[in-house]
Design a protein around this motif. Structure first.
Motif, mmCIF file in Angstrom:
data_model
loop_
_atom_site.group_PDB
_atom_site.id
_atom_site.type_symbol
_atom_site.label_atom_id
_atom_site.label_comp_id
_atom_site.label_asym_id
_atom_site.label_seq_id
_atom_site.Cartn_x
_atom_site.Cartn_y
_atom_site.Cartn_z
ATOM 1 N N ASP A 237 45.257 39.803 37.020
ATOM 2 C CA ASP A 237 46.306 38.723 36.726
ATOM 3 C C ASP A 237 46.534 37.772 37.161
ATOM 4 O OD1 ASP A 237 45.398 39.032 33.044
ATOM 5 O OD2 ASP A 237 47.143 40.893 33.695
ATOM 6 N N GLU B 50 44.798 47.250 34.318
ATOM 7 C CA GLU B 50 45.780 46.880 35.235
ATOM 8 C C GLU B 50 47.453 46.553 35.545
ATOM 9 O OE1 GLU B 50 45.151 41.821 36.961
ATOM 10 O OE2 GLU B 50 44.549 42.425 34.811
ATOM 11 N N ASP B 51 48.339 47.034 34.247
ATOM 12 C CA ASP B 51 49.658 47.263 35.111
ATOM 13 C C ASP B 51 49.758 48.468 36.061
ATOM 14 O OD1 ASP B 51 48.693 48.688 32.974
ATOM 15 O OD2 ASP B 51 50.792 48.620 31.405
ATOM 16 N N ARG C 232 48.646 48.107 39.156
ATOM 17 C CA ARG C 232 49.494 47.592 39.958
ATOM 18 C C ARG C 232 50.743 48.150 40.527
ATOM 19 N NH1 ARG C 232 48.954 42.911 36.605
ATOM 20 N NH2 ARG C 232 50.876 43.646 34.803
ATOM 21 N N GLU D 191 49.741 38.161 38.249
ATOM 22 C CA GLU D 191 50.439 39.082 38.055
ATOM 23 C C GLU D 191 49.932 39.960 40.316
ATOM 24 O OE1 GLU D 191 53.838 42.097 36.870
ATOM 25 O OE2 GLU D 191 52.768 41.109 34.939
ATOM 26 N N THR D 192 49.190 40.287 39.331
ATOM 27 C CA THR D 192 48.673 41.241 40.277
ATOM 28 C C THR D 192 47.649 40.600 41.301
ATOM 29 O OG1 THR D 192 47.134 41.969 38.405
ATOM 30 C CG2 THR D 192 46.068 42.767 40.639
#
Length: 284
Positions: free
Chosen positions: A267, A228-229, A232, A269-270
């Motif tokens: 997340d 996922e990072d 992003r 953050e996403t």
């Protein structure tokens, strides 16, 4: 020349020609472990069908993957005969080692500089001007890239990272996907390549070369689509490149993968990044 232009420097009007490697400078043995295992001796590929004993090339694979250390004989026997009693296969093992040395032998060169060396009951593949191994070259380039990064030499870092990831044709020994003995090393090498691609993407981003950054991040996701990072980072790069709609679609792809394959939501953050992208046409 292209790197000079990106850095704002004029390329030399009389660039130095690329040094041609003389035949006597080429390594006599070339081994590739990324993707399918390949062996070339004196410029000629070795056809596995011409090697009578399958375990001869299997031993070479094991020594190549773990080139940086000596491997105990009992461990090698355990891997070659899949956990059979090591004492039952000791004689066979010596035969395999002998045949491997014969395969790699190059008359006087091999006798003066043996490719397979022994220290008591431990064995190791030796490298040098006579032997080229893609894993060793990969490690060398990553070290050059890290040092260049630390020194703030962005162009040298980009060059070394690019050459390293180019060596990564596919996962380690992709033709042996179920071999337990190399599973951990395969995962470690994949993570190294992903990390190198992310560093490469960040270096390109710092220079405003968003297209190149996007290419590197997409390749990283090909190696692990559930990171996922990295999704992003790709969303940010697409947004910075003026492709807001594609950045939003990248979020949708990330969310779909997480929900369908892992039963998870993205997340916070996403989601926050998605909200930023939706509210602003341009990355700040």
């Amino acid at each position: 020349e292209a790197l000079c232009l990106l850095d704002g420097r004029a390329p030399s009007e009389n660039p130095q020609p690329t040094r041609r490697i003389a035949a006597h400078d080429r390594p006599r043995i070339a081994l590739r472990c990324f993707g399918s295992f390949e062996v070339s001796i004196d410029g000629q590929p070795v056809d596995p069908r011409t090697v009578p004993r399958r375990r001869v090339l299997q031993l070479l694979r094991m020594l190549a993957v773990h080139y940086h250390r000596f491997l105990p004989r009992d461990v090698l026997i355990d891997w070659l005969w899949e956990r059979d009693d090591a004492t039952e296969h000791t004689t066979q093992f010596f035969v395999i080692v002998h045949e491997l040395r014969r395969l790699l032998a190059g008359s006087e060169t091999e006798r003066a500089h043996p490719v397979i060396i022994r220290d008591g009951d431990r064995y190791q593949l030796t490298l040098g001007s006579d032997v080229w191994l893609d894993l060793a070259e990969f490690d060398r380039l990553l070290e050059i890239a890290r040092r260049a990064d630390t020194a703030g030499d962005r162009l040298s870092a980009i060059d070394a990272y690019s050459r390293a990831v180019d060596l990564y044709r596919d996962d380690l020994l992709a033709d042996e996907p179920y071999a337990e003995w190399c599973w951990m090393e395969r995962e470690r090498r994949r993570e190294q390549c992903i990390a190198a691609l992310r560093q490469l993407a960040r270096a390109w981003s710092a220079m405003g070369q968003w297209d190149s950054s996007i290419v590197a991040l997409r390749r990283a996701l090909e190696l692990d689509r559930f990171r996922e990072d990295i999704h992003r980072e790709l969303m940010r790069a697409l947004w910075a490149a003026g492709r807001r709609a594609k950045a939003i679609r990248q979020f949708a792809e990330c969310a779909r993968l997480l929900r369908q394959e892992l039963g998870m939501e993205p997340d916070p953050e996403t989601f926050a990044l998605l909200d930023q992208i939706r509210r602003s046409p341009h990355s700040s």
